[in-house]
Structure formats: structure tokens, C-alpha cells
Design an enzyme around this catalytic site. Sequence first.
Site, short mmCIF file in Angstrom:
data_model
loop_
_atom_site.label_atom_id
_atom_site.label_comp_id
_atom_site.label_asym_id
_atom_site.label_seq_id
_atom_site.Cartn_x
_atom_site.Cartn_y
_atom_site.Cartn_z
N SER A 97 0.75 -1.32 0.40
CA SER A 97 0.05 -0.22 0.15
C SER A 97 1.55 0.81 -0.12
O SER A 97 1.87 1.67 -1.05
CB SER A 97 -1.26 -0.19 1.31
OG SER A 97 -2.01 1.53 1.04
N HIS A 98 0.47 1.57 1.68
CA HIS A 98 1.53 3.45 1.09
C HIS A 98 2.83 3.00 2.02
O HIS A 98 3.79 4.66 1.78
CB HIS A 98 0.57 4.52 2.35
CG HIS A 98 0.37 3.85 3.18
ND1 HIS A 98 -0.64 2.81 3.68
CD2 HIS A 98 1.38 3.31 4.77
CE1 HIS A 98 -0.32 2.27 4.73
NE2 HIS A 98 0.87 3.00 5.29
N ASP A 151 -2.99 5.64 -3.21
CA ASP A 151 -2.03 5.98 -2.40
C ASP A 151 -1.12 4.68 -3.76
O ASP A 151 -2.08 4.51 -4.41
CB ASP A 151 -1.77 5.05 -1.43
CG ASP A 151 -2.81 4.08 -1.01
OD1 ASP A 151 -4.01 4.13 -2.26
OD2 ASP A 151 -2.85 2.87 -0.07
N ASP A 165 -1.64 1.23 -3.19
CA ASP A 165 -2.65 0.14 -3.89
C ASP A 165 -3.66 1.18 -4.18
O ASP A 165 -4.97 -0.24 -5.14
CB ASP A 165 -3.03 -0.82 -2.98
CG ASP A 165 -3.24 -0.46 -2.17
OD1 ASP A 165 -3.06 0.87 -1.67
OD2 ASP A 165 -4.03 -1.36 -1.51
N ASP A 221 -6.18 2.36 -2.55
CA ASP A 221 -7.39 2.66 -1.95
C ASP A 221 -7.40 3.73 -1.43
O ASP A 221 -8.78 3.98 -0.17
CB ASP A 221 -7.94 0.68 -0.79
CG ASP A 221 -6.35 1.38 -0.07
OD1 ASP A 221 -4.81 1.97 0.07
OD2 ASP A 221 -6.62 -0.14 0.19
N ARG A 222 -6.53 5.08 -1.37
CA ARG A 222 -7.01 5.85 -0.21
C ARG A 222 -6.65 7.27 -0.71
O ARG A 222 -6.45 6.49 -2.25
CB ARG A 222 -4.69 6.04 0.79
CG ARG A 222 -5.36 5.05 1.06
CD ARG A 222 -4.19 5.59 2.78
NE ARG A 222 -3.69 3.83 3.61
CZ ARG A 222 -3.30 4.92 4.31
NH1 ARG A 222 -2.33 6.03 4.41
NH2 ARG A 222 -2.87 3.57 5.56
N LYS A 255 -11.49 -0.19 0.35
CA LYS A 255 -11.41 1.12 0.07
C LYS A 255 -11.46 1.52 -0.79
O LYS A 255 -10.54 0.75 -1.36
CB LYS A 255 -11.02 2.45 1.22
CG LYS A 255 -9.64 1.48 1.87
CD LYS A 255 -9.28 2.03 2.77
CE LYS A 255 -7.29 2.50 2.94
NZ LYS A 255 -6.81 0.71 4.31
C1 VG1 Z 1 -3.11 2.13 8.37
C2 VG1 Z 1 -3.99 3.17 8.79
C3 VG1 Z 1 -5.02 2.35 9.08
C4 VG1 Z 1 -5.83 1.76 7.46
C5 VG1 Z 1 -4.38 0.53 7.21
C6 VG1 Z 1 -4.29 0.34 6.22
O1 VG1 Z 1 -2.81 0.70 9.51
O2 VG1 Z 1 -3.63 3.70 9.86
O3 VG1 Z 1 -6.29 3.21 9.49
O4 VG1 Z 1 -6.96 0.88 7.13
O5 VG1 Z 1 -3.23 1.36 7.05
O6 VG1 Z 1 -4.17 1.57 4.61
P1 VG1 Z 1 -2.12 1.80 10.55
O7 VG1 Z 1 -1.96 0.13 11.95
O8 VG1 Z 1 -0.48 1.41 10.17
O9 VG1 Z 1 -2.07 2.52 11.66
V1 VG1 Z 1 -3.64 0.30 3.25
O10 VG1 Z 1 -4.15 2.33 2.13
O11 VG1 Z 1 -2.20 0.35 3.30
O12 VG1 Z 1 -4.16 -0.84 2.56
CO CO Z 2 -3.91 1.58 0.71
#
Ligand code: VG1
Ligand code: CO
Length: 542
Positions: free
Chosen positions: A113-114, A277, A279, A281-282, A376
Site C-alpha cells: 500500500s502506502h 496511494d 494500491d 484505496d486511499r 476502501k
Molecule cells: C494504517 C491506517 C489504517 C489503514 C491501514 C491500511 O494502519 O492507519 O487506517 O486501514 O493503514 O491502509 P496502521 O496500523 O499503520 O495505523 V492501506 O492503504 O495500507 O491498505
Molecule cells: Co492502500
Amino acid sequence: MDISTVKTEPFSDQNCGTSGLRKKVSVFKQENYLENFVQSLFDSLEGFEGKTLVIGGDGRYFNEEAIQSIIRIAVANQFGRLIIGQNGILSTPAASHLIVKRKAFGGIILSASHNPGGPNGDFGIKFDTAQGAPAPQTLTDKISARSKVIDHYWTCDMPPVDLSAIGEQMAGTTAIEIVDPIADYAGYMADIFDFDAIRRLFANGFQMRYNAMNAVTGPYAKYIFEEILGAEQGTVINGNPLPDFGGLHPEPNLTYAKDFVELMNRDDAPDLGAASDGDGDRYMILGKKFFTSPADSLAIIAEYMDTIPFYKGKVYGVARSMPTANAVDYVAKAKNMPVYATPTGWKFFSSLLESHKIALCGEESFGTGSFHLCEKDGIWAILCWLHIIAHTGKSVRELNEELWQKYGRVYNSTQSYEGLDSEQARVMLDTLEKRLPALVGETYNGFTVTETGLFEYKDPVTGEEAHRQGYMILFDHARIFMRLSGTGSSGATLRIYYMMRETNPSRLTENAFEYLKPLVEVAKEITRIQEYTGREKPDVIT
Ligand code: VG1
Ligand code: CO
């Protein structure tokens, strides 16, 4: 087709976090590491033989290699059909959609993801169920448990599949189908939104800049915004997915998308700035010289959702993660809708979405979605904004200010301390936990503590429980919430979430970070973070 078993030794660290397994690329590249996890996943599932598996990733470094290996294991494990995005690419929401549309057993999404990519960056793997929803905790626990004892996996001898060629081929009894990763998703968006109205908006000169951050959404955005909706060429920037995201940190927020925020702060800025982001979803929504907080974005979408024909009469309720500022609660109250507050992570929304308890949900981390998918969805959220702007004729800033005037403003910010020493962070939080009861009634910097505790959750649909989901310190009209991140690949990341509600009309348009400063001081004092970790300030402020 020669199917064989490979003997292997378990790895001790294959535990799923907030969203699947995330590790450094170098960890994933260890012999049998990925294979062990994938076989542990299949060993934790039942009845998939002959069924369909969707596979795709965000295109980051190691994506293709991982997919070739997963193909061999999936064929050896007797899946009936593999549906793979062309060149191994599928955004998380597109994968989720494909799973449901093609009635698949589930899907494997390769993404961290991010988190940054490239040879020195992160890689990740997550599983979505037949509902296109993130694997529930019960399943991820099973996978982790299995990974601790696994001693063999199944694979087969077959040449690499040409992932660039759309079409179908057989490997033994498994059909391997390479599909256009964009068409189905774009078609679904056209079913949900009134594309003609958005087309008129662009035809009338509305200017948008969309930053794909060299990640997965570029091709989706170019097709949907530029080709279908008629936004001018060049609307999409950083639109070619790169294995290392061009060195960018593909997390759309004020820290990691700083240049983009600066572009939107110029006098000649376009009307709307949006970004996604790694992937897809953000999303982040900016106006001319204006940042929309994710919690306010959720509230604004809730305010206007029933003007989108697809949702008319179906906006049953809303949910937000507990750390997310509660702006949406006021909209929900006015509209007589229930609100649910869940632990962090999209998996906790799935049951609420599927049972139609809610139509809309979101997190402060720039994720929002609806029952159109159980993930998302960044581009969907941006389309919601385009719809709202077309529908109301208002600017991004006006929509935010209108929200604050109507319901009061919930100032909020998330501050993350990244790469902390895990032990130091643990000691700090353990100490805090012990002190929580004694904080009640104490006053810090003018804020009197009214309540403290750990956030515990029981899923209202499945009855599943999630414990110790964060530390809450409540004040009158203000709140501090804290938790450790579950998506990092090394050390500990502490997230501190601030929120303060303001209803005085003359104080609605202040700078959020200035406004929240006194509360930030309170958190520093209560946690003694500097003393425990040596950190003076957070790494990421959003
Ligand atoms: C983070 C965010 C959370 C989100 C998760 C996955 O998790 O705070 O809100 O659902 O990333 O997002 P954490 O445990 O690092 O706070 V993504 O865009 O990685 O699928
Ligand atoms: Co993501």
C-alpha cells in the site's frame, strides 16, 4: 503437469498486521518465504479446489516474480481458474470488484500500500474473501498459526506465464486468464455515478489535477478522468506505475505529498487536487489553497450521498474507525442514521457493509468506501467529490466551510512517530496504561480529563471481539487517542490522533495545527514521549 512438494522450514515472523503481511523486500526474497506464506494461506482455506482466484498487485518491485510463484502454487493446489490483471497489476478496489464480479473464491493482492517500494522498500501480500473483503482476523490468525508449523508446500513445473498478453491458457487443469485490469472497474464506476453530469463539469472548464504518485492508479485515472470524463490531457500527473514509485512515498497526505500540496497552494492552482496511494484505496482531496481532512471528507460525502442515484434511499448508516474524528456523527444524527465506531483497519467494516447496517465508512488515514465494494476505494471517493461539486456548484473550500457552519467543526490531526525502538514504545505505553485510571479528573494545560480507557470492540454482526485497540483519553469537547501502527515493516510507529470540537462561529476557520497545539502539548506531557523515545516531534503530521 508435474506437481511436486517442496520441503520447507517455518518462518517465525509471518504475522498479519492491519492489512496483510508486510515486510522488507529482502525478507520476502528469502528462499521459500513467499511460498510458505501462500501455502499457509491455502492450508487455512477450505473448498477452493476447482474455484477461481484473482491475483494482482500494485506493480511494485518484486510484483511479477511473486505472481509467477503464486501461479505455480495455486495451480499445484488445484485452483480451477486464475484471473490475473494484465502485467500483474490490479488496484486493491479493482481486485475486490473483480472477485465479486467473477464470483471468485477470493483474491491475492500484492501490495504494501502506502509503504515505499523498490529493492530496499517494502512488499506485502493480503487475501480478500469471496465478498472482496479483507480477510477477517479469524482467518489471518489461522494463516499465521499455520505458517509457524508448515513443513512443505506444493508447486509445479511450468514456464513463466506471459502476463502482458490478454487471453486464456491452460496449465494442467487450471485456466489462467489475463484480463484488462481497468475496464471492469471503470464500467462499475459508470454504473454508480452520473458520468454525464461530471462530463459537463469538465466541459465547463473545471480544472483538476490528479497525482497518481507513480503508483497503481495512473492508468485507471487517465482512462476514467481524461478519456471518459473529458478532463484535459495532463490532468493526471505521475501517472505511470513504477516499481519504486519514482522514489516517492506513495502515501497521499500533507507530509508525503508535500510538493503536490504546494502546487495546490499556488494562485493559479486548479479547482480540485486529488491523489491516491500505492494500491489505490486511499485518496486526498485538496481545493485551491485548501486541505480537506479525511474525517471532514467522510462527513461531506455522508451529507450528499443520497444525491447520487445509486445510493438514493440506501444510505442506511455510517461507520468510522475510532481514531477518526467524529465529524460524520453530526451529519448522521441530523439524518437519523446510526453510526458505528470500529477498530482501525478495513476488515472491521466488512460485516457492517455486507449486512447493510451502513452504506458509507471511512478512516482518518485517507480511506473511504461504501457498500459498492468491501475495500476502501480512492477513485470512487474522488468521483463522489466530483459528483458533489457538480451537484452543488460549490468549491472544495465552500463545501468544507458549509459543513463546519452547519454542524460545528471537529478540528483533527494524526501525528505519527515512525521507526521508534519497539521496546521503548512498549515501555511508554505500558506505563501510560497503568496511569490511565489516575488521569481522570486531572487537568493538563487547561484540559480536564473526563474519561480514559482501552478501546474494546465487539462486532455487532458477527459477535467477534477485538481487544486493546487503542488508548483513549477524553476531555470535554476534546480527545486524544493513541495506538501502535500495524502496517510497518520495522520498529514501531506510534500514532497519536487529536480531535477538538468547535462551535463558536468566529473560530471555525483557523489553522488546524495551530488550533490543536495546546492539546498536542497535553499529549506530550501525559505520554512523556520525549523522555521515553528521545523524539521531539512526529515524523508525519496529517
Ligand atoms: C494504517 C491506517 C489504517 C489503514 C491501514 C491500511 O494502519 O492507519 O487506517 O486501514 O493503514 O491502509 P496502521 O496500523 O499503520 O495505523 V492501506 O492503504 O495500507 O491498505
Ligand atoms: Co492502500
